[in-house]
Design an enzyme around this catalytic site. Structure first.
Site, PDB file in Angstrom:
ATOM      1  N   VAL A 124       0.861  -1.173   0.000  1.00 10.02           N
ATOM      2  CA  VAL A 124       0.000   0.000   0.000  1.00 10.02           C
ATOM      3  C   VAL A 124       0.901   1.228   0.000  1.00 10.02           C
ATOM      4  O   VAL A 124       1.842   1.316   0.786  1.00 10.02           O
ATOM      5  CB  VAL A 124      -0.919   0.030   1.229  1.00 10.02           C
ATOM      6  N   CYS A 125       0.657   2.142  -0.918  1.00 10.62           N
ATOM      7  CA  CYS A 125       1.382   3.409  -0.960  1.00 10.62           C
ATOM      8  C   CYS A 125       2.893   3.141  -1.074  1.00 10.62           C
ATOM      9  O   CYS A 125       3.328   2.356  -1.916  1.00 10.62           O
ATOM     10  CB  CYS A 125       1.035   4.222   0.279  1.00 10.62           C
ATOM     11  N   THR A 126       3.701   3.753  -0.217  1.00 14.08           N
ATOM     12  CA  THR A 126       5.154   3.609  -0.297  1.00 14.08           C
ATOM     13  C   THR A 126       5.651   2.297   0.292  1.00 14.08           C
ATOM     14  O   THR A 126       6.863   2.068   0.349  1.00 14.08           O
ATOM     15  CB  THR A 126       5.855   4.790   0.409  1.00 14.08           C
ATOM     16  N   GLY A 127       4.754   1.435   0.699  1.00 11.77           N
ATOM     17  CA  GLY A 127       5.156   0.075   1.060  1.00 11.77           C
ATOM     18  C   GLY A 127       5.865  -0.611  -0.089  1.00 11.77           C
ATOM     19  O   GLY A 127       6.623  -1.581   0.117  1.00 11.77           O
ATOM     20  N   THR A 144       2.558   3.250  -6.867  1.00 13.39           N
ATOM     21  CA  THR A 144       2.731   3.764  -5.519  1.00 13.39           C
ATOM     22  C   THR A 144       2.098   5.145  -5.495  1.00 13.39           C
ATOM     23  O   THR A 144       1.457   5.549  -6.473  1.00 13.39           O
ATOM     24  CB  THR A 144       4.227   3.808  -5.124  1.00 13.39           C
TER      25      THR A 144
END
Length: 342
Positions: A124-127, A144
């Site tokens: 999720v996102c910058t994961g 991202t």
């Protein structure tokens, strides 16, 4: 070892085995100090509502972990207390702490092992930065948060970064855009597992779109082309950005570049991955996005200033590129600013 938290259903009935018991899928969330709280809470709630998942939270060490907002969360596990085997779906959260978390060798090793064996590895996102550091994104197409796409592409050239979609599936690897897009991703995972009816029921209960309208283009200008490699193409690109509303047909651009129109067309497309006309259109749409978000000029004036000529041409192009109307874009994003905890 701390007990995991079960995600028991409050709404639709998921698939059951022949014995009549709900088949539980094991979901492990990876968090760290400075994670984005919604990257965890949003998808967690979706899985909880679906009712066929057992959710566990892993951090660099068991115990209290603080989100970037300061929200405390208890992680039941660390790399030394939870086996990397048997994970159905790995979900790696993002947040401002993700960059430091990449330096945790034990955490990264666990993510590599769990993600390699899991049926699905997701971010999720910058994961996505953690998945990339763990070697799980090599050769994959991912997304991202639009504001971090350029950094991900620069730091991991082995990964194809597409900053436009809300989420991307590339085989067993799924990735999503920023923050609330994790819920879109989780709904898609639920639909993949349990079918559209269950996912739709979850979306209705949580007051979500099963399919969010538009793409990340409505939220910001992402990474959508490479940088020019030669002086002629660089000159053409600079002139486009200097004044998006000016004349930028192939003859005008070729004159500024100092080469023939046919030669510029070939070199421009080869170096940037898009033809000049498409590049000009996207730069003009970006200029219109900024004008709509930062000022109060009428759509007609913005259309003329940004090179579209008429408001109707701007509306058609904007809807095709961004997925929503200019007026809707202004309603959503006028005078908003992005925080720095991604």
């Amino acid at each position: 070892m701390a007990r995991s938290v079960g995600c028991r259903s409050l709404t639709p009935r998921p698939a059951r085995s022949q014995a009549g018991t709900v088949k539980q899928r094991r979901v492990v969330f990876v968090v760290f100090d400075g994670f984005q709280s919604l990257d965890l809470a949003g998808p967690y709630e979706v899985f909880h509502q679906a009712g066929a998942y057992t959710c566990e939270i892993l951090a660099p060490a068991p115990g209290l972990v603080r989100a970037s907002s300061g929200l405390p969360v208890h992680a039941g596990h660390g790399p030394g207390t939870l086996s990397a085997d048997g994970v159905d779906t790995l979900v790696v959260a993002g947040g401002s702490g993700v960059y430091a978390a990449r330096n945790d060798a034990a955490l990264l090793s666990w993510i590599t092992a769990a993600g390699s064996g899991a049926r699905r590895a997701t971010s999720v996102c910058t994961g996505a930065f953690l998945l990339a550091a763990a070697g799980l994104l090599d050769g994959r197409r991912v997304t991202t948060h639009w504001a971090r796409a350029e950094r991900l592409a620069a730091e991991h050239p082995e990964v194809t970064v597409d900053s436009d979609p809300i989420f991307v599936r590339d085989g067993r690897v799924w990735s999503s855009a920023g923050v609330t897009a994790g819920m879109d991703l989780a709904l898609a995972l639920v639909e993949d597992d349990l079918g559209r009816d269950v996912a739709h029921g979850v979306a209705r209960r949580l007051v979500l779109f099963l399919r969010r309208p538009g793409s990340q283009s409505q939220f910001g200008v992402g990474l959508w082309s490479r940088q020019p490699a030669s002086d002629p193409v660089r000159a053409a690109v600079s002139s486009i950005h200097a004044d998006p509303g000016a004349r930028h047909d192939i003859r005008d651009l070729a004159l500024r570049a100092g080469i023939s129109p046919r030669h510029l067309q070939r070199r421009f497309t080869a170096e940037l991955g898009v033809p000049p006309g498409s590049y000009v259109e996207r730069v003009r749409v970006e200029a219109a996005q900024r004008a709509l978000a930062e000022g109060d000029d009428p759509v007609e004036a913005i259309a003329r200033r940004c090179g579209f000529g008429t408001a109707e041409t701007l509306r058609r192009t904007f809807h095709r590129r961004v997925g929503i109307a200019p007026s809707d874009y202004r309603d959503r994003f006028h005078s908003t600013a992005m925080g720095g905890d991604l």
